[in-house]
Design a protein around this motif. Structure first.
Motif, PDB file in Angstrom:
ATOM      1  N   LEU A  99       0.815  -1.220   0.000  1.00 20.39           N
ATOM      2  CA  LEU A  99       0.000   0.000   0.000  1.00 20.39           C
ATOM      3  C   LEU A  99       0.848   1.268   0.000  1.00 20.39           C
ATOM      4  N   ARG A 100       2.187   1.078  -0.016  1.00 17.30           N
ATOM      5  CA  ARG A 100       3.053   2.257   0.003  1.00 17.30           C
ATOM      6  C   ARG A 100       2.794   3.105  -1.240  1.00 17.30           C
ATOM      7  N   PRO A 101       2.928   4.437  -1.108  1.00 17.98           N
ATOM      8  CA  PRO A 101       2.714   5.294  -2.272  1.00 17.98           C
ATOM      9  C   PRO A 101       3.609   4.824  -3.433  1.00 17.98           C
ATOM     10  N   GLY A 102       3.061   4.841  -4.624  1.00 17.52           N
ATOM     11  CA  GLY A 102       3.826   4.432  -5.797  1.00 17.52           C
ATOM     12  C   GLY A 102       3.648   2.967  -6.133  1.00 17.52           C
ATOM     13  N   ASP A 111       0.070   2.944   4.574  1.00 17.97           N
ATOM     14  CA  ASP A 111      -0.844   3.575   3.620  1.00 17.97           C
ATOM     15  C   ASP A 111      -0.842   5.082   3.806  1.00 17.97           C
ATOM     16  N   SER A 112       0.305   5.721   3.575  1.00 19.38           N
ATOM     17  CA  SER A 112       0.376   7.154   3.845  1.00 19.38           C
ATOM     18  C   SER A 112      -0.429   7.949   2.817  1.00 19.38           C
ATOM     19  N   LEU A 139     -11.340  -5.072   7.636  1.00 23.58           N
ATOM     20  CA  LEU A 139     -11.537  -5.168   6.186  1.00 23.58           C
ATOM     21  C   LEU A 139     -11.734  -3.750   5.668  1.00 23.58           C
ATOM     22  N   GLY A 140     -10.933  -3.351   4.675  1.00 21.80           N
ATOM     23  CA  GLY A 140     -11.023  -1.991   4.145  1.00 21.80           C
ATOM     24  C   GLY A 140     -11.062  -1.983   2.627  1.00 21.80           C
ATOM     25  N   PHE A 141     -11.595  -0.909   2.083  1.00 20.64           N
ATOM     26  CA  PHE A 141     -11.755  -0.776   0.636  1.00 20.64           C
ATOM     27  C   PHE A 141     -10.556  -0.039   0.049  1.00 20.64           C
ATOM     28  N   VAL A 142     -10.068  -0.505  -1.097  1.00 19.94           N
ATOM     29  CA  VAL A 142      -8.962   0.173  -1.774  1.00 19.94           C
ATOM     30  C   VAL A 142      -9.525   0.880  -3.008  1.00 19.94           C
ATOM     31  N   GLU A 143      -9.424   2.196  -2.997  1.00 21.68           N
ATOM     32  CA  GLU A 143      -9.952   2.965  -4.127  1.00 21.68           C
ATOM     33  C   GLU A 143      -8.955   2.870  -5.285  1.00 21.68           C
ATOM     34  N   ARG A 144      -9.402   2.252  -6.388  1.00 17.75           N
ATOM     35  CA  ARG A 144      -8.537   2.263  -7.573  1.00 17.75           C
ATOM     36  C   ARG A 144      -9.361   2.532  -8.832  1.00 17.75           C
ATOM     37  N   GLY A 145     -10.375   3.357  -8.639  1.00 16.15           N
ATOM     38  CA  GLY A 145     -11.127   3.877  -9.772  1.00 16.15           C
ATOM     39  C   GLY A 145     -11.957   2.863 -10.525  1.00 16.15           C
TER      40      GLY A 145
END
Lengths: 525, 361
Positions: free
Chosen positions: A71-74, A94-95, A259-265
């Motif tokens: 989840l790291r940026p990039g 997850d910054s 449990l969390g949601f990952v926004e990826r459009g």
């Protein structure tokens, strides 16, 4: 009045949900979840929901640290939802705040499951047990345990944090100042009790069970209360001794399994699907099924599993949780574990340089070794060596063709890496010759009992020789050394599986990502 | 009977004339007026209120349609990135934010408190029973409970154990956790309250140096702090007394949660681990001032203060009105709360709060 309107709105919403989920509606989305291995028993529940919604769900299992690192940026996140064992890994990595709607699905404390007769002999079935009692048992040689790697798996990290916290006295939480002195010292001494490590809590429980079947009985294992329950259900079925749950009185780490949601459009339908899945898992019906597995859920959602006094299990018993330190403190504590406090590893790397590795295979192997033996790069994902580790690298084809040995000191790593760089693929394949040589060199090392030993065999093809003959030829001492396989190309997995199974190791698939496979394998040593 | 084409045509013309006349007649009333879209930033704790269909309808009735984006109260009044987006209004969760906004030259037209919710300590029945026996918690005549928070904070600083404070079910030292003051308003308010309690009065800048060690230690020894009040509340409920024995949040969060699902609340109250709100005396009020930055948003203040919206805020979301009084009496299926809070202490002034944030960053 407002309440009535609110209720009416809810009723409409509910109707809409029912309509959306009804038969004959559009098929649901494809939905990818990355989860800790401890959630495996809950996959059926997830798949049931997905089937009803005609969605294609895939659960991929990774260590919590890997989930966080992803989840790291990039990083290109390949999942729609994350389900690690603890929310702390998301807070740490997850910054960019890509994860939203994070909710705890269940809770489970990380406890020490001790073989009942051992627990009784130690006097632990009758009185509270403090970390100091566990330390005394380790130091008097009466107790050794299985524990996952703190730098790869949440249960290991949780046990480690509880160990560090036990020396805090009147302070509630570990701060940076505790990473030296009494807390670090206590943790280091406790960690000498580690008999086997792994990158996955689920795999560790399987190791305990499969070893018990073979007559190798470990004393104890740190794992989630719920995983100990699963293990005990199986042990009970097989008529074997149960694991007695020890809840250290200094406090235990609680896994909150969010449990969390990952926004990826992927659009509103996918988010809606996530919300519905989460609501289903948190509904009374979903929670009742989850509670039945021994996981803890809030009392208002479902009844807890029945207490099982024969192994000290009672999910309603109040346990004091060790507070999670600040993310920056955890990061430093993990580096300290990896570089100083863990039991040092003794690793033999058998590298296949046979003719079939020419080209892509050879360069992938060289890249993997560059990663593994470059301290800064390995440290990025917390698999760096410590100066106390011992590394033996043996390139082989039809025979062992070279050998380099060293400690985990950066200079030694560089020397080994320079040697590996000179190797070129050629000739036949005999991995057994390499493993035999590895075992020989290990036994020749003074103070071998101080190390956590493992052999890693990377190979891309069918080996000469026979796994059965190899296993039969091993001495009892040699059999205690786990052998891990890393496959590449069209490797014959059957041969590697046979020796991994016989020695309590496992096989990693390096076909797509050889570097990643080596990194995962490090968590087991 | 069949309708002739002519009759149908006349009918159409009549209907259309009626519709046109009706439109002109109604166009400036609340039935047809096109709502004014307003964009602004709002603290996350008001998300439920603003998403409530009843709230949306009532706002539309007065001609407003809000595009409310979520932002932390502290960041919305001082982050250039947010102010550059040219919002019509800001709706933070503390009056101190109005002062901070002024200091940052935010062009404030009007600012008025719309809602209030006191900062309280969330605990659990088995923990509170012990604290009550130890004299730290007192049961009031109305059934609510107050905590001597100054004394409790001293116990935390001194590293007293749970058993010393009468709580035999928990081991180790006593603790309390809030959200991160630099990221979330409830933690920010708690930092102000802590400073006041340690100073014994509203903290002045001159006192801060002497208090900074204790304030720093209290927050440092919380360990991991959540970045939002919503997630800390979720964690408190999921974790129970063993994980979150004492958590600092807004009063309205538990009321809102109880109202959301009455049957769930009944189940919780039938269990052994019941949530309990402890009212610090004194405590601070999290006021929710609406800051209007554009003429179009000025009238929003009046609308939000209207009885209809105040009623929704109270009866569905547990927010008290601008003067701190609750709406109609709380029902049986809700947490017990005091009608009136008598001991309220003002937050330290903005400059002091900014120094505290610096200290805790």
């Amino acid at each position: 009045m407002a309440r009535v309107r609110h209720a009416a709105a809810l009723a409409v919403l509910f109707g809409l949900l029912v309509a959306l989920s009804g038969c004959g509606s559009q098929p649901g989305p494809s939905f990818d979840i990355v989860s800790g291995s401890e959630n495996q028993p809950l996959e059926a529940l997830v798949q049931e929901f997905c089937k009803e919604r005609r969605a294609t769900c895939k659960m991929t299992y990774q260590g919590s640290l890997d989930i966080g690192l992803g989840l790291r940026p990039g990083q290109d996140v390949k999942y729609d939802a994350v389900w690690p064992a603890s929310g702390i890994w998301i807070a740490m990595f997850d910054s960019g705040r890509r994860v939203s709607a994070l909710k705890s699905i269940s809770q489970s404390p990380v406890v020490l499951g001790v073989r009942s007769s051992k627990a009784e002999a130690l006097g632990w079935t009758k009185a509270p047990v403090a970390m100091a009692d566990i330390l005394a048992a380790v130091e008097s040689g009466k107790l050794r345990f299985l524990m996952t790697s703190a730098t790869q798996s949440n249960s290991g990290a949780s046990a480690y944090i509880a160990m560090l916290s036990a020396a805090l006295g009147s302070k509630a939480v570990i701060t940076e100042s505790n990473l030296s002195g009494a807390s670090a010292d206590l943790a280091a001494r406790l960690l000498r009790g580690v008999e086997r490590s792994s990158g996955s809590s689920g795999w560790l429980a399987d190791l305990y069970l499969s070893s018990a079947e073979k007559g190798v009985v470990y004393d104890a294992m740190w794992n989630y209360e719920a995983v100990i329950k699963e293990a005990n259900d199986k042990l009970r079925g097989a008529g074997r001794e149960l694991l007695w749950a020890v809840y250290p009185s200094d406090g235990v780490s609680m896994a909150d399994s969010p449990l969390g949601f990952v926004e990826r459009g992927r659009g509103p339908e996918v988010k809606q699907f996530f919300d519905d899945l989460q609501a289903w898992l948190l509904s009374s019906a979903g929670q009742a099924r989850i509670a039945a597995t021994g996981r803890r859920v809030p009392a208002d959602r479902a009844a807890p599993a029945k207490p099982e006094p024969d192994w000290n299990f009672d999910p309603q018993r109040l346990v004091t949780a060790v507070p999670m330190p600040e993310p920056e403190v955890i990061r430093k504590a993990l580096v300290l574990y990896q570089e100083a406090l863990r039991r040092p590893s003794l690793s033999v790397l058998c590298l296949d340089f046979s003719g079939s590795m020419k080209g892509d295979g050879e360069s992938a192997l060289q890249r993997a070794m560059e990663f593994l033996l470059t301290p800064e790069r390995a440290a990025e994902v917390l698999v760096q060596w410590s100066p106390r580790d011992r590394i033996i690298v043996l390139p082989f084809n039809g025979q062992v063709i070279n050998a380099w040995e060293g400690t985990g000191q950066p200079a030694d790593q560089m020397k080994i890496l320079e040697g590996v760089r000179t190797m070129h693929a050629d000739g036949g394949t005999d991995m057994y010759a390499c493993a035999t040589e590895g075992l020989r060199r290990m036994q020749a090392l003074a103070g071998m009992q101080d190390y956590l030993p493992a052999i890693f065999v990377l190979t891309d093809g069918r080996s000469d020789g026979d796994p059965e003959a190899f296993v039969n030829g091993m001495s009892a001492g040699e059999r205690a050394v786990p052998i891990f396989g890393i496959t590449f190309g069209d490797a014959d997995r059957g041969q590697l599986d046979a020796i991994a199974k016989a020695s309590g190791g496992r096989v990693f698939d390096g076909t797509k990502d050889l570097t990643g496979a080596f990194r995962s394998a490090r968590g087991y040593n | 009977m069949t309708m002739t084409r002519r009759a149908f045509g006349i009918g159409l013309i009549a209907a259309s004339a009626l519709a046109t006349g009706g439109y002109f007649y109604l166009k400036d009333t609340k039935y047809l007026r096109q709502p004014k879209p307003l964009t602004g930033f709002v603290g996350g704790e008001k998300r439920g209120f603003l998403a409530n269909p009843a709230t949306i309808a009532a706002l539309r009735g007065d001609g407003f349609e809000l595009n409310a984006r979520q932002a932390g109260s502290v960041e919305m009044v001082r982050e250039a990135q947010i102010l550059r987006q040219d919002p019509d209004f800001l709706w933070p969760s503390s009056s101190v934010m109005v002062e901070i906004a002024k200091e940052n030259s935010v062009p404030i037209r009007r600012a008025e408190v719309i809602l209030n919710s006191p900062i309280v300590v969330y605990s659990w029945e088995p923990v509170v029973a012990g604290l009550e026996a130890a004299g730290l918690v007192r049961r009031q005549a109305d059934g609510t409970r107050t905590i001597d928070l100054a004394l409790y904070l001293k116990a935390v600083l001194a590293g007293r154990s749970w058993s010393e404070l009468g709580v035999g079910d928990l081991s180790g030292p006593v603790r309390i956790v809030s959200t991160d003051p630099n990221l979330s308003n409830s933690g920010f308010m708690f930092a102000g309250l802590v400073a006041n309690l340690l100073a014994g009065e509203v903290t002045q800048q001159s006192q801060l140096r002497a208090l900074s060690g204790d304030i720093g230690a209290l927050f440092h020894h919380m360990g991991f702090k959540s970045n939002s009040s919503g997630s800390l509340f979720e964690d408190y409920i999921a974790g129970g007394p063993g994980v979150y024995p004492m958590a600092v949040l807004y009063e309205n969060q538990l009321i809102e949660w109880a109202l959301e699902d009455g049957a769930r609340w009944q189940r919780v109250m039938a269990g052994s681990a019941k949530p309990v709100l402890l009212y610090p005396a004194p405590t601070v009020y999290s006021a929710h001032p609406l800051i209007s930055l554009k003429p179009a948003a000025d009238a929003l203040i009046g609308t939000l203060l209207s009885p209809a919206l105040q009623e929704i805020a109270w009866s569905s979301h547990g927010f008290r009105g601008p003067l701190g009084s609750p709406g109609a009496a709380a029902g049986a299926g809700q947490p017990t709360i005091p009608e009136k809070l008598t001991a309220i202490v003002p937050m330290p002034e903005a400059k002091v709060m900014l120094d505290i944030l610096q200290l805790l960053s």
